[in-house]
Enzyme design. Sequence first.
Site, PDB file in Angstrom:
ATOM      1  N   ASP A  29       0.902  -1.246   0.080  1.00  0.00           N
ATOM      2  CA  ASP A  29       0.347   0.057   0.417  1.00  0.00           C
ATOM      3  C   ASP A  29       1.033   1.070   0.194  1.00  0.00           C
ATOM      4  O   ASP A  29       2.114   1.187   0.804  1.00  0.00           O
ATOM      5  CB  ASP A  29      -0.482   0.163   1.105  1.00  0.00           C
ATOM      6  CG  ASP A  29      -1.394   0.990   1.364  1.00  0.00           C
ATOM      7  OD1 ASP A  29      -2.727   1.859   0.757  1.00  0.00           O
ATOM      8  OD2 ASP A  29      -1.406   2.179   2.382  1.00  0.00           O
ATOM      9  N   ASP A 198      -1.462  -0.273   5.946  1.00  0.00           N
ATOM     10  CA  ASP A 198      -1.952  -0.134   7.122  1.00  0.00           C
ATOM     11  C   ASP A 198      -3.182   0.578   7.489  1.00  0.00           C
ATOM     12  O   ASP A 198      -3.579   0.943   8.359  1.00  0.00           O
ATOM     13  CB  ASP A 198      -0.487   1.181   7.830  1.00  0.00           C
ATOM     14  CG  ASP A 198      -0.755   2.828   6.763  1.00  0.00           C
ATOM     15  OD1 ASP A 198      -1.681   2.891   5.699  1.00  0.00           O
ATOM     16  OD2 ASP A 198      -1.421   3.440   7.713  1.00  0.00           O
TER      17      ASP A 198
END
Length: 307
Positions: A29, A198
Amino acid sequence: LGAAARRGLLFRSADGLLDLVEVDTVGLDKTGTVTEGDLTVVTADETTLRIAAGLERFSMHPIARAIVDEAVERGIPLPRAEAVRETPGTGVSGRVDGLDWELAAGGPGEVVLSGESGEAGRIRLGDAVRSDSAEAIAQLVDRGLEVVLLTGDHEDVAARIAEQAGVTQVRAQVDPAAKAAWVRAGQERGSQVLFAGDGLNDGPALAAADVGVAMGTGAASSVLVADGVISTWSLKPLVSGFQAAAACERAIRWNQRRSIAYNIVAVSAAAAGWINPLVAAILMPASSAMVIWGSSRIEASMSDART
């Protein structure tokens, strides 16, 4: 597990660590994983910022925190928002000052505030790549891993961050479902996929991946579904995890070979009457000590790999 934990990567079980040995594809990500995640507002008028901050005041997303922090820093009173609904990977909507508003992704590095009469304003934000992300990603590539950056941002922003981080493969404007679909597509091709993220929108991909690793500083939901958690503000522990997994596998194989050879010799000697019970009683714990000694070499081998 201890060697990996001392370097900032905590696994729930040995299964997650050993699965790293088979991983050949890594999905990362962008925001809060490859980048600092500490977005800052570059430009925004006070009216737009006030309404946006009201909508985002209770969200933990990096964009939300940047907007709220900027409003607080400017001394703008935060309005009360009602019927707030956050859609992962899309934006947030709600009612402020009796009117319906929506805050969603706009152009590269922008979010757009829209009201009942259309667009009401834009907020431009900026983010920076973590200082050691490029080095960590280069080490992953050196291990023969395919590294891909996945983000919901526009292609221009994704391409800029990928270039700074040293990633050659990028998937931009992907929502949470698309991230999970990318993981499953890799698995269907026969790849073993690790995904690191996250945010709230990374949960589906973390759950679908063969190994899911969450940033400990991210959303609680991502931590709960992950196999491992990085406890520092860095991607370096991910590299250490691969080193620990490889060292652990080597130790297991060597321990198996030692144990098999040891027991063949010892049992055969005992069966032939060459070893009395007292010597056998001493040799049994010596076998366990041999395994412990082999396992203790993991820490040393990881230190050698790091240097």
